[in-house]
Design a protein around this motif. Structure first.
Motif, mmCIF file in Angstrom:
data_model
loop_
_atom_site.group_PDB
_atom_site.id
_atom_site.type_symbol
_atom_site.label_atom_id
_atom_site.label_comp_id
_atom_site.label_asym_id
_atom_site.label_seq_id
_atom_site.Cartn_x
_atom_site.Cartn_y
_atom_site.Cartn_z
ATOM 1 N N PHE A 176 0.899 -1.275 0.161
ATOM 2 C CA PHE A 176 -0.108 -0.011 -0.001
ATOM 3 C C PHE A 176 0.951 1.243 0.040
ATOM 4 O O PHE A 176 1.785 1.296 0.604
ATOM 5 N N GLU A 177 0.201 2.237 -0.689
ATOM 6 C CA GLU A 177 0.743 3.679 -0.424
ATOM 7 C C GLU A 177 0.454 4.186 1.094
ATOM 8 O O GLU A 177 -1.000 4.363 1.111
ATOM 9 N N ILE A 178 1.113 4.691 1.969
ATOM 10 C CA ILE A 178 0.562 4.856 3.233
ATOM 11 C C ILE A 178 0.683 6.605 3.342
ATOM 12 O O ILE A 178 1.770 6.935 3.172
ATOM 13 N N LEU A 179 -0.553 7.109 3.606
ATOM 14 C CA LEU A 179 -0.327 8.608 3.717
ATOM 15 C C LEU A 179 -0.757 9.032 5.103
ATOM 16 O O LEU A 179 -1.973 9.171 5.577
ATOM 17 N N GLN B 177 -4.302 2.291 -1.067
ATOM 18 C CA GLN B 177 -3.785 3.374 -0.047
ATOM 19 C C GLN B 177 -4.330 3.398 1.169
ATOM 20 O O GLN B 177 -5.448 2.822 1.419
ATOM 21 N N VAL B 178 -3.604 3.705 2.249
ATOM 22 C CA VAL B 178 -3.999 3.855 3.599
ATOM 23 C C VAL B 178 -3.853 5.147 4.172
ATOM 24 O O VAL B 178 -2.902 5.926 3.898
ATOM 25 N N TYR B 179 -4.829 5.684 4.576
ATOM 26 C CA TYR B 179 -4.750 7.197 5.116
ATOM 27 C C TYR B 179 -4.986 7.032 6.563
ATOM 28 O O TYR B 179 -5.816 6.321 7.228
ATOM 29 N N MET C 133 -10.184 13.899 -0.091
ATOM 30 C CA MET C 133 -9.214 13.045 -1.142
ATOM 31 C C MET C 133 -9.793 11.449 -0.694
ATOM 32 O O MET C 133 -9.818 10.863 -2.161
ATOM 33 N N ILE C 134 -9.857 11.042 0.250
ATOM 34 C CA ILE C 134 -10.515 9.732 0.265
ATOM 35 C C ILE C 134 -11.646 9.321 -0.523
ATOM 36 O O ILE C 134 -11.629 8.358 -1.239
ATOM 37 N N ASN C 135 -12.606 10.334 -0.330
ATOM 38 C CA ASN C 135 -13.764 9.956 -1.115
ATOM 39 C C ASN C 135 -13.562 10.130 -2.641
ATOM 40 O O ASN C 135 -13.823 9.198 -3.670
ATOM 41 N N ALA C 136 -12.763 10.975 -3.176
ATOM 42 C CA ALA C 136 -12.239 10.905 -4.495
ATOM 43 C C ALA C 136 -11.572 9.847 -4.918
ATOM 44 O O ALA C 136 -11.652 9.349 -5.938
ATOM 45 N N ARG C 137 -10.689 9.282 -4.184
ATOM 46 C CA ARG C 137 -9.962 7.941 -4.673
ATOM 47 C C ARG C 137 -10.830 6.915 -4.647
ATOM 48 O O ARG C 137 -10.642 6.223 -5.458
ATOM 49 N N ARG C 138 -11.854 6.738 -3.661
ATOM 50 C CA ARG C 138 -12.634 5.768 -3.621
ATOM 51 C C ARG C 138 -13.523 5.775 -4.987
ATOM 52 O O ARG C 138 -13.874 4.726 -5.855
ATOM 53 N N LYS C 139 -14.001 6.893 -5.429
ATOM 54 C CA LYS C 139 -14.752 7.121 -6.517
ATOM 55 C C LYS C 139 -13.959 6.858 -7.941
ATOM 56 O O LYS C 139 -14.656 6.265 -8.787
ATOM 57 N N ARG C 140 -12.789 6.835 -7.720
ATOM 58 C CA ARG C 140 -11.848 6.463 -8.974
ATOM 59 C C ARG C 140 -11.508 4.947 -8.947
ATOM 60 O O ARG C 140 -10.881 4.552 -9.753
ATOM 61 N N GLY C 141 -11.841 4.264 -7.989
ATOM 62 C CA GLY C 141 -11.926 2.736 -7.673
ATOM 63 C C GLY C 141 -10.594 2.277 -7.049
ATOM 64 O O GLY C 141 -10.329 1.197 -6.979
ATOM 65 N N PHE C 142 -10.057 3.145 -6.151
ATOM 66 C CA PHE C 142 -8.849 2.877 -5.367
ATOM 67 C C PHE C 142 -9.297 2.121 -4.369
ATOM 68 O O PHE C 142 -10.310 2.263 -3.707
ATOM 69 N N ASP C 143 -8.529 1.231 -3.702
ATOM 70 C CA ASP C 143 -8.571 0.371 -2.472
ATOM 71 C C ASP C 143 -8.137 1.064 -1.331
ATOM 72 O O ASP C 143 -6.996 1.254 -1.214
ATOM 73 N N VAL C 144 -9.030 1.868 -0.847
ATOM 74 C CA VAL C 144 -8.587 2.705 0.408
ATOM 75 C C VAL C 144 -8.917 2.190 1.665
ATOM 76 O O VAL C 144 -10.131 1.796 2.061
ATOM 77 N N THR C 145 -8.093 2.300 2.644
ATOM 78 C CA THR C 145 -8.197 1.902 4.094
ATOM 79 C C THR C 145 -8.137 3.253 4.789
ATOM 80 O O THR C 145 -7.142 3.960 4.531
#
Length: 134
Positions: free
Chosen positions: A23-26, A95-97, A114-126
């Protein structure tokens, strides 16, 4: 020409490893940097007054220069460009925020956007959000 991560061989290698292995960790993700945040970060992290004054002066001049050049060249402000680049980045689809509702470095509302935008683009967000930490 617009810079693309696809143009740099090192980024291609990093992207492939992130796709398959991690994961990319932010952590306290700096989604929308503001001038006052820079100053607060310096106040919190630099104890020596002379060094703090030098850093704050440098940030002031740098910030003023960038804003002036953005205005003269009719370009977006630096913080807007940073936000757009963060939104458009596709370095890693997973990604992990990690952030706090009381975060003093970044705006929690902007992290959530940012989290919502990433999810809308299909990113796997934790998300790991602390309610009482700064």
């Amino acid at each position: 020409k617009k810079f693309s991560l696809d143009d740099v061989e090192d980024f291609k290698i990093i992207r492939e490893r992130l796709k398959t292995k991690g994961f990319e960790i932010l952590d306290s993700c700096p989604t929308y940097m503001k001038y006052n945040i820079y100053m607060e970060a310096i106040d919190r992290s630099v104890k020596l007054l002379p060094l703090r004054a030098v850093l704050k002066t440098f940030i002031l001049f740098s910030h003023t220069y960038k804003r002036t050049m953005s205005y003269i060249c009719n370009r977006d402000k630096v913080e807007v460009l940073f936000w757009k680049n963060m939104l458009e980045s596709n370095l890693c689809q997973r990604q992990v925020y990690v952030y706090s509702a009381n975060d003093s470095i970044t705006d929690p509302e902007m992290v959530e956007k940012m989290i919502n935008a990433r999810r809308k683009r299909g990113f796997d967000v934790t998300v790991l959000k602390f309610e009482d930490s700064d």
